[in-house]
Design a protein around this motif. Structure first.
Motif, PDB file in Angstrom:
ATOM      1  N   TYR A   1       8.258  17.259  -3.894  1.00 25.87           N
ATOM      2  CA  TYR A   1       6.961  16.590  -3.748  1.00 25.87           C
ATOM      3  C   TYR A   1       6.871  15.352  -4.642  1.00 25.87           C
ATOM      4  O   TYR A   1       5.984  14.526  -4.473  1.00 25.87           O
ATOM      5  CB  TYR A   1       5.825  17.545  -4.116  1.00 25.87           C
ATOM      6  N   VAL A   2       7.761  15.252  -5.597  1.00 26.94           N
ATOM      7  CA  VAL A   2       7.810  14.098  -6.500  1.00 26.94           C
ATOM      8  C   VAL A   2       8.978  13.181  -6.127  1.00 26.94           C
ATOM      9  O   VAL A   2       8.823  11.962  -6.077  1.00 26.94           O
ATOM     10  CB  VAL A   2       7.932  14.560  -7.969  1.00 26.94           C
ATOM     11  N   LEU A   3      10.124  13.772  -5.849  1.00 27.06           N
ATOM     12  CA  LEU A   3      11.316  12.968  -5.569  1.00 27.06           C
ATOM     13  C   LEU A   3      11.225  12.221  -4.245  1.00 27.06           C
ATOM     14  O   LEU A   3      11.604  11.052  -4.156  1.00 27.06           O
ATOM     15  CB  LEU A   3      12.567  13.848  -5.604  1.00 27.06           C
ATOM     16  N   ARG A   4      10.714  12.866  -3.203  1.00 29.38           N
ATOM     17  CA  ARG A   4      10.637  12.182  -1.915  1.00 29.38           C
ATOM     18  C   ARG A   4       9.790  10.917  -2.004  1.00 29.38           C
ATOM     19  O   ARG A   4      10.207   9.865  -1.525  1.00 29.38           O
ATOM     20  CB  ARG A   4      10.120  13.104  -0.817  1.00 29.38           C
ATOM     21  N   PRO A   5       8.600  10.965  -2.607  1.00 28.78           N
ATOM     22  CA  PRO A   5       7.839   9.712  -2.742  1.00 28.78           C
ATOM     23  C   PRO A   5       8.582   8.652  -3.570  1.00 28.78           C
ATOM     24  O   PRO A   5       8.548   7.468  -3.221  1.00 28.78           O
ATOM     25  CB  PRO A   5       6.546  10.132  -3.431  1.00 28.78           C
ATOM     26  N   LEU A   6       9.254   9.068  -4.638  1.00 26.54           N
ATOM     27  CA  LEU A   6       9.983   8.091  -5.449  1.00 26.54           C
ATOM     28  C   LEU A   6      11.137   7.472  -4.664  1.00 26.54           C
ATOM     29  O   LEU A   6      11.378   6.260  -4.738  1.00 26.54           O
ATOM     30  CB  LEU A   6      10.499   8.738  -6.736  1.00 26.54           C
ATOM     31  N   PHE A   7      11.834   8.285  -3.897  1.00 25.84           N
ATOM     32  CA  PHE A   7      12.935   7.757  -3.086  1.00 25.84           C
ATOM     33  C   PHE A   7      12.392   6.892  -1.944  1.00 25.84           C
ATOM     34  O   PHE A   7      13.033   5.918  -1.543  1.00 25.84           O
ATOM     35  CB  PHE A   7      13.803   8.895  -2.532  1.00 25.84           C
ATOM     36  N   SER A   8      11.221   7.229  -1.441  1.00 27.87           N
ATOM     37  CA  SER A   8      10.595   6.417  -0.395  1.00 27.87           C
ATOM     38  C   SER A   8      10.236   5.033  -0.930  1.00 27.87           C
ATOM     39  O   SER A   8      10.311   4.036  -0.202  1.00 27.87           O
ATOM     40  CB  SER A   8       9.349   7.116   0.158  1.00 27.87           C
ATOM     41  N   ILE A   9       9.862   4.971  -2.193  1.00 27.91           N
ATOM     42  CA  ILE A   9       9.593   3.668  -2.809  1.00 27.91           C
ATOM     43  C   ILE A   9      10.870   2.843  -2.870  1.00 27.91           C
ATOM     44  O   ILE A   9      10.842   1.625  -2.616  1.00 27.91           O
ATOM     45  CB  ILE A   9       8.963   3.837  -4.211  1.00 27.91           C
TER      46      ILE A   9
ATOM     47  N   LYS B   1       0.832  -1.210   0.000  1.00 28.69           N
ATOM     48  CA  LYS B   1       0.000   0.000   0.000  1.00 28.69           C
ATOM     49  C   LYS B   1       0.865   1.258   0.000  1.00 28.69           C
ATOM     50  O   LYS B   1       0.515   2.259  -0.624  1.00 28.69           O
ATOM     51  CB  LYS B   1      -0.944  -0.015   1.199  1.00 28.69           C
ATOM     52  N   GLY B   2       2.008   1.186   0.690  1.00 27.89           N
ATOM     53  CA  GLY B   2       2.923   2.322   0.707  1.00 27.89           C
ATOM     54  C   GLY B   2       3.447   2.641  -0.681  1.00 27.89           C
ATOM     55  O   GLY B   2       3.502   3.800  -1.089  1.00 27.89           O
ATOM     56  N   ILE B   3       3.822   1.607  -1.425  1.00 29.31           N
ATOM     57  CA  ILE B   3       4.336   1.821  -2.788  1.00 29.31           C
ATOM     58  C   ILE B   3       3.265   2.433  -3.671  1.00 29.31           C
ATOM     59  O   ILE B   3       3.520   3.403  -4.394  1.00 29.31           O
ATOM     60  CB  ILE B   3       4.880   0.500  -3.375  1.00 29.31           C
ATOM     61  N   TYR B   4       2.050   1.912  -3.599  1.00 28.64           N
ATOM     62  CA  TYR B   4       0.974   2.469  -4.425  1.00 28.64           C
ATOM     63  C   TYR B   4       0.659   3.908  -4.028  1.00 28.64           C
ATOM     64  O   TYR B   4       0.415   4.759  -4.882  1.00 28.64           O
ATOM     65  CB  TYR B   4      -0.268   1.586  -4.364  1.00 28.64           C
ATOM     66  N   HIS B   5       0.690   4.184  -2.731  1.00 25.53           N
ATOM     67  CA  HIS B   5       0.433   5.545  -2.245  1.00 25.53           C
ATOM     68  C   HIS B   5       1.504   6.511  -2.760  1.00 25.53           C
ATOM     69  O   HIS B   5       1.192   7.575  -3.314  1.00 25.53           O
ATOM     70  CB  HIS B   5       0.401   5.550  -0.717  1.00 25.53           C
ATOM     71  N   TYR B   6       2.773   6.145  -2.580  1.00 28.07           N
ATOM     72  CA  TYR B   6       3.860   7.023  -3.008  1.00 28.07           C
ATOM     73  C   TYR B   6       3.883   7.186  -4.523  1.00 28.07           C
ATOM     74  O   TYR B   6       4.169   8.266  -5.035  1.00 28.07           O
ATOM     75  CB  TYR B   6       5.205   6.500  -2.515  1.00 28.07           C
ATOM     76  N   ARG B   7       3.595   6.123  -5.250  1.00 29.32           N
ATOM     77  CA  ARG B   7       3.564   6.213  -6.714  1.00 29.32           C
ATOM     78  C   ARG B   7       2.489   7.207  -7.155  1.00 29.32           C
ATOM     79  O   ARG B   7       2.725   8.063  -8.006  1.00 29.32           O
ATOM     80  CB  ARG B   7       3.302   4.843  -7.338  1.00 29.32           C
ATOM     81  N   SER B   8       1.316   7.108  -6.561  1.00 27.42           N
ATOM     82  CA  SER B   8       0.221   8.015  -6.898  1.00 27.42           C
ATOM     83  C   SER B   8       0.581   9.461  -6.552  1.00 27.42           C
ATOM     84  O   SER B   8       0.311  10.383  -7.325  1.00 27.42           O
ATOM     85  CB  SER B   8      -1.044   7.588  -6.152  1.00 27.42           C
TER      86      SER B   8
END
Length: 156
Positions: free
Chosen positions: A57-65, A28-35
């Motif tokens: 706002y884009v890089l942090r979610p991608l790096f979190s994935i 769910k985390g990956i799907y959330h961050y991807r979205s």
């Protein structure tokens, strides 16, 4: 809960942190961050002139994935920790330049888009479009969360 700044030292935070490894769903985390990354990229960074802050706002979610893929645990809040997983030196250089620019720029400053970062973002979003994440069995998570909620109510 993972913030290095602790606002509440009561029973909830400690109990929730103990519960987190059992109930957190990397899927769910990956799907959330991807979205989140996809929405912010399309909404802010597809123009010639862009708000520099929105790159984060884009890089942090991608790096979190990247964190979720490597460790399977909730990603840390600190940007430097998730950035440490990036191995592409060109991207690291661009992000470090962006961090320096952000320190001295106005909050809503517009600047030319950064082609290397846009290519990286588009490649990551493309890769993540077809990602197959192992499903985790978290059937008891609501029961555990309800138990935590009830315990906190009893202690307050």
């Amino acid at each position: 809960m993972n913030s290095p700044i602790v606002y509440d030292k009561g029973i909830f935070r400690e109990a929730a942190l103990n519960l987190l490894p059992e109930i957190y769903s990397p899927e769910k985390g990956i799907y959330h961050y991807r979205s989140m990354a996809k929405t912010n990229y399309r909404g802010y960074l597809k123009e010639d002139m862009v708000p520099l802050k929105k790159y984060f706002y884009v890089l942090r979610p991608l790096f979190s994935i990247l964190w979720l893929e490597k460790y399977g645990t909730a990603a840390p809040i600190e940007f430097e920790k998730v950035l440490s997983l990036v191995t592409d030196n060109q991207i690291l250089d661009e992000v470090n330049l962006l961090l320096e620019r952000k320190k001295v720029s106005e909050e809503k400053m517009l600047a030319p888009a950064i082609p290397a970062l846009n290519r990286y973002i588009e490649n990551q979003l493309s890769r993540l479009e077809d990602i197959k994440v192992p499903k985790t069995d978290r059937n008891s998570e609501m029961e555990q969360l309800n138990g935590l909620f009830q315990a906190v109510l009893k202690n307050n």
